[in-house]
Design a protein around this motif. Structure first.
Motif, mmCIF file in Angstrom:
data_model
loop_
_atom_site.group_PDB
_atom_site.id
_atom_site.type_symbol
_atom_site.label_atom_id
_atom_site.label_comp_id
_atom_site.label_asym_id
_atom_site.label_seq_id
_atom_site.Cartn_x
_atom_site.Cartn_y
_atom_site.Cartn_z
ATOM 1 N N VAL A 722 -7.945 -52.670 22.177
ATOM 2 C CA VAL A 722 -9.180 -53.130 21.552
ATOM 3 C C VAL A 722 -9.189 -54.652 21.590
ATOM 4 N N GLU A 724 -11.936 -58.442 21.993
ATOM 5 C CA GLU A 724 -13.270 -58.984 21.806
ATOM 6 C C GLU A 724 -14.137 -58.644 23.017
ATOM 7 N N LYS A 725 -15.459 -58.482 22.786
ATOM 8 C CA LYS A 725 -16.353 -58.104 23.882
ATOM 9 C C LYS A 725 -16.367 -59.136 25.013
ATOM 10 N N LEU A 752 -13.608 -47.866 29.974
ATOM 11 C CA LEU A 752 -14.174 -48.901 29.119
ATOM 12 C C LEU A 752 -15.050 -48.202 28.071
ATOM 13 N N TYR A 753 -14.832 -48.540 26.805
ATOM 14 C CA TYR A 753 -15.615 -47.882 25.740
ATOM 15 C C TYR A 753 -16.185 -48.933 24.799
ATOM 16 N N GLU A 754 -17.521 -48.827 24.560
ATOM 17 C CA GLU A 754 -18.186 -49.747 23.633
ATOM 18 C C GLU A 754 -19.130 -48.960 22.717
ATOM 19 N N MET A 758 -16.694 -47.974 17.646
ATOM 20 C CA MET A 758 -15.989 -49.238 17.850
ATOM 21 C C MET A 758 -16.569 -50.293 16.908
ATOM 22 N N LYS A 762 -16.465 -55.619 19.378
ATOM 23 C CA LYS A 762 -15.227 -55.197 20.013
ATOM 24 C C LYS A 762 -15.504 -54.203 21.143
ATOM 25 N N LYS A 763 -14.520 -54.030 21.998
ATOM 26 C CA LYS A 763 -14.572 -53.012 23.050
ATOM 27 C C LYS A 763 -13.159 -52.527 23.335
ATOM 28 N N SER A 764 -13.088 -51.349 23.944
ATOM 29 C CA SER A 764 -11.788 -50.768 24.287
ATOM 30 C C SER A 764 -11.654 -50.688 25.798
ATOM 31 N N ARG A 803 -5.426 -49.291 20.512
ATOM 32 C CA ARG A 803 -6.421 -48.459 19.854
ATOM 33 C C ARG A 803 -5.742 -47.232 19.239
#
Length: 804
Positions: A722, A724-725, A752-754, A758, A762-764, A803
């Motif tokens: 996880v 920052e975007k 990629l997960y947003e 979340m 943030k993004k994964s 995550r």
């Protein structure tokens, strides 16, 4: 040049040589025969018929019922739709069982209830092109002269029982733009005598000089002008044999006077022009340069505005012909013409070429003057023409000729040694053989020991130096007879430089990846000159551009490739993938030459995969083009050295563009074309890249080393981080690679997960890591130790959190 085999036989004995064999021999001697056409190929059963009766078809307004004598026991009835068929005519009849072009077979038929036993033919139905048919027969059947015999072969009378050799002449062999020139060539090839025409002209007591005076102001353009006068001419159709020969040579028959001038043009290669003497309006011919703005209406009824660059024939005041190109309508020979002034002249080639080009008038005459006519045939051609005018137009030839002659042409004399001929050709030809070749060519030759002196006739203007004589010896001796030898002395084999090898690798790879090579202009418009430039400098403008669209040297290849894509898409080629390697030009100021650098650019749009059977379609995207580039860098051994960093480039999509860096130096960019640009060009999503090849190729690459396939298993660990975007995956990947050390062999993003689960901002990003040791099987403890090191590094350096 179209050469009639039957006509050629009048000058050279061709017995024992078929047209195809002759074509082969001419080609082997240096003049390519592009084809041999059999004029009556596949045709049979066409005879001359005599229309005994003609009456209106009882059941059709546009059909005629004709009773035709075809030389058989009884006449036959033929239904004919031609508007010009009439009683008493001699016509071409395709009898029952005849075969016409296109394998069209004639059978008995009934037309509107009336029996038809054959077909009365037009010339086009006999395979003659419409543009070659005389105007009076262009929309109906052909009518023979009354002196032909019923039942004879109509194709033979029309000179269609012939074969035509099409010569592909190079610019230097203008001597073969005539039947006599070809006869000299064939006579030399076959070593047979050439029989030339020997005009015998009977003249009357009146003098040509009493009818016309010649003045030439432009003596350099027209050093020789000969005018002959023929009275009491009867304008009528030319003899059938002459019409047939003209049509076979690609010239449309008109009347006996015009056809004779065209016939001489083909026979002698000397253009002639016939004026209606009574329409000239004076007894003077003045040859001069035209005045600026002066006008003339030529034979094609077009008014043309002249300049001082053009040579004209005038009646002392107004132009009556554009010299060497086309006559004027005001002095044209017509049906009521009785007195003809015949022009035979030598005009300078460059002057004729200028007029021909300026007015778009490429004629048989102008092409011969441009290549150079034989000055010693000017008078002979006129004599031959007046002989035919007396014979076939009933003319009375006036004594003598009106002439201006300032032409001074001496034949070229060249000396050459036998040693040089054999040294250049690599042969061992004897002095007798060489002298024999020149004798066959009808060159005057003298031999002094082993030196040969040749006087070249004026008809062969292409022979001016020793090397020309060597070429004549080589082609008539036979190229096939020249022995094959290896070069003497030491030599260094050619090879590609490292740069050239890499460029070839790039081209082969991209073509293997499905991209087509494009070649575009290095010149572009002012608006496009600086678009997509890797390095911005002041564009270079041409001093004399051919157009505004091609006025400046380009700084990028992409604008031209987008034009290529636009052109193809507009023609329904929806999926396009192209590349180009070419130069861009960077200015160094007004007093220095620009830098010329080689770039590589590519553009793709549309579908990358289409499996219609499975109903699957996949569109191109950023990662398709990125994958192509990654494969290219791998091919060049640079896959570990190139970085992709998100960037903003003018004209490119702000969120789908990356700059490429090699060892910290910017080498180009890749991305999607900006939507507004796509809309302007009427394109769907289009992706492009551009690289500086010189920078890429200059990077040193370690020698290729092969590694054995691992014998021990690998261990894969997946991690989801996880971040920052704004954080880019490439930065995290670099941290992982550095921390993973020697055991980490592969790392790539697979998710990629947003989504809604979340935290905001943030993004994964999920990575897959592969560990192995080529020397042994890794233990969990060893992998865990390295993996923990990786996790610690990404947390400390990028703020990433595993995550949960």
């Amino acid at each position: 040049m179209f050469v009639s085999y039957k006509w050629l036989q009048e000058y050279v004995d061709l017995s024992g040589i078929t047209p195809d064999e002759l074509a082969e021999k001419i080609t082997r001697s240096g003049i390519e025969v592009e084809g041999v056409e059999v004029l009556n190929e596949g045709l049979k059963g066409v005879v001359i018929g005599h229309v005994l009766e003609r009456e209106q078809h009882p059941n059709a307004d546009k059909l005629n019922k004709c009773l035709v004598d075809i030389g058989e026991e009884n006449p036959v009835q033929i239904i004919c739709g031609a508007p010009n068929v009439d009683k008493g005519q001699k016509v071409a009849v395709a009898t029952v069982g005849a075969v016409l072009p296109g394998n069209f077979k004639i059978k008995k038929a009934k037309l509107r209830g009336e029996e038809s036993n054959g077909m009365i033919c037009s010339l086009s139905e006999l395979g003659i092109e419409g543009k070659l048919i005389a105007k009076e027969f262009s929309e109906g059947i052909f009518v023979f002269p009354n002196d032909v015999t019923v039942g004879e072969d109509a194709l033979e009378k029309l000179q269609r029982d012939d074969q035509i050799l099409e010569l592909g002449l190079t610019a230097n062999r203008g001597d073969c733009l005539s039947m006599l020139g070809v006869a000299y060539e064939v006579g030399a090839i076959l070593n047979r005598e050439v029989k030339l025409p020997n005009p015998a002209v009977r003249t009357i007591s009146e003098k040509a000089t009493d009818y016309v005076q010649i003045k030439v102001e432009a003596k350099e353009d027209n050093p020789l002008y000969v005018a002959k006068v023929i009275k009491n001419v009867t304008v009528a159709p030319s003899p059938l044999w002459m019409q047939g020969r003209l049509m076979a040579a690609g010239i449309r028959p008109h009347n006996n006077v015009v056809d004779i001038t065209n016939y001489i043009l083909l026979e002698y290669g000397q253009p002639l022009h016939a004026f209606d003497y009574d329409r000239l309006g004076s007894k003077e011919i003045l040859v001069r340069r035209a005045k600026d703005g002066e006008k003339i209406v030529t034979l094609d009824d077009a008014e043309r505005t002249l300049t001082a660059d053009h040579l004209v024939i005038t009646n002392g005041s107004e132009p009556v012909a554009l010299a060497g190109v086309m006559g004027g309508a005001n002095s044209e020979v017509k049906a009521d013409t009785t007195t003809v002034l015949l022009e035979s002249a030598y005009f300078a080639g460059p002057t004729v070429r200028k007029a021909s080009k300026d007015h778009g008038l490429r004629s048989e005459a102008s092409s011969r003057f441009e290549k150079g006519v034989d000055p010693n045939r000017v008078r002979a051609a006129a004599e031959r023409a007046v002989e035919l005018l007396a014979l076939y137009a009933g003319g009375e030839v006036l004594d003598g000729e009106a002439v201006v002659d300032t032409l001074n042409v001496e034949p070229v004399v060249i000396s050459i040694t036998l040693e040089k001929i054999n040294r250049v050709l690599g042969t061992d030809i004897s002095i007798e053989e060489v002298a024999g070749i020149f004798t066959r060519l009808q060159f005057e030759t003298t031999v002094d020991n082993e030196t040969i002196t040749v006087t070249v006739p004026t008809r062969r203007g292409d022979i001016t130096i020793e090397e020309d004589l060597i070429e004549e010896v080589a082609r008539l001796y036979g190229y096939d007879n020249i022995p094959s030898t290896l070069p003497m002395g030491s030599s260094t084999p050619g090879y590609l430089t490292t740069y050239q090898q890499k460029r070839r690798t790039v081209r082969h790879y991209l073509e293997g990846a499905g991209l087509y090579q494009a070649v575009t202009y290095s010149l572009t418009s002012e608006a496009k000159a600086t678009q997509y430039a890797l390095e911005t400098r002041e564009p270079i403008k041409l001093a004399m551009p051919m157009s505004e669209d091609r006025s400046q040297l380009r700084l990028s290849i992409i604008p031209q490739l987008l034009e290529v894509v636009k052109y193809n898409v507009a023609r329904q080629n929806d999926s396009v993938a192209v590349y180009e390697t070419g130069p861009v030009f960077l200015s160094n100021g007004t007093d220095a030459l620009p830098d010329e650098r080689e770039h590589l650019a590519g553009a793709i749009t549309g579908l990358r995969e289409q499996h219609q059977w499975q109903g699957e379609k996949k569109e191109v995207d950023f990662f398709v083009l990125k994958g192509i580039l990654e494969g290219l860098f791998a091919k060049l051994g640079l896959e570990q050295k190139v970085e992709y960093l998100q960037a903003v480039v003018e004209g490119m999509h702000p969120g789908r563009t990356a700059e490429l860096f090699l060892a910290g130096q910017k080498i180009g960019f890749i991305g999607q074309v900006h939507p507004t640009v796509q809309k302007e060009l009427d394109l769907k999503e289009t992706y492009v890249f551009e690289l500086s090849l010189e920078t890429v190729f200059a990077e040193e690459v370690a020698p290729l080393q092969y590694e054995s396939i691992p014998r021990f298993p690998s261990i894969t660990r997946d991690i989801a981080l996880v971040v920052e975007k704004e954080k880019v995956a490439g930065e995290i990947e670099s941290i992982i690679v550095e921390a993973g050390g020697k055991l980490l062999k592969d790392v790539h993003v697979f998710d990629l997960y947003e989504g809604e689960h979340m935290e905001p901002g943030k993004k994964s990003i999920a990575f897959s890591l592969k560990y192995f040791d080529p020397e042994k099987t890794l233990t969990d403890e060893e992998v865990t130790k390295v993996h923990e090191k990786v996790l610690t590094a990404v947390k400390e350096k990028s703020g990433a959190v595993l995550r949960g």
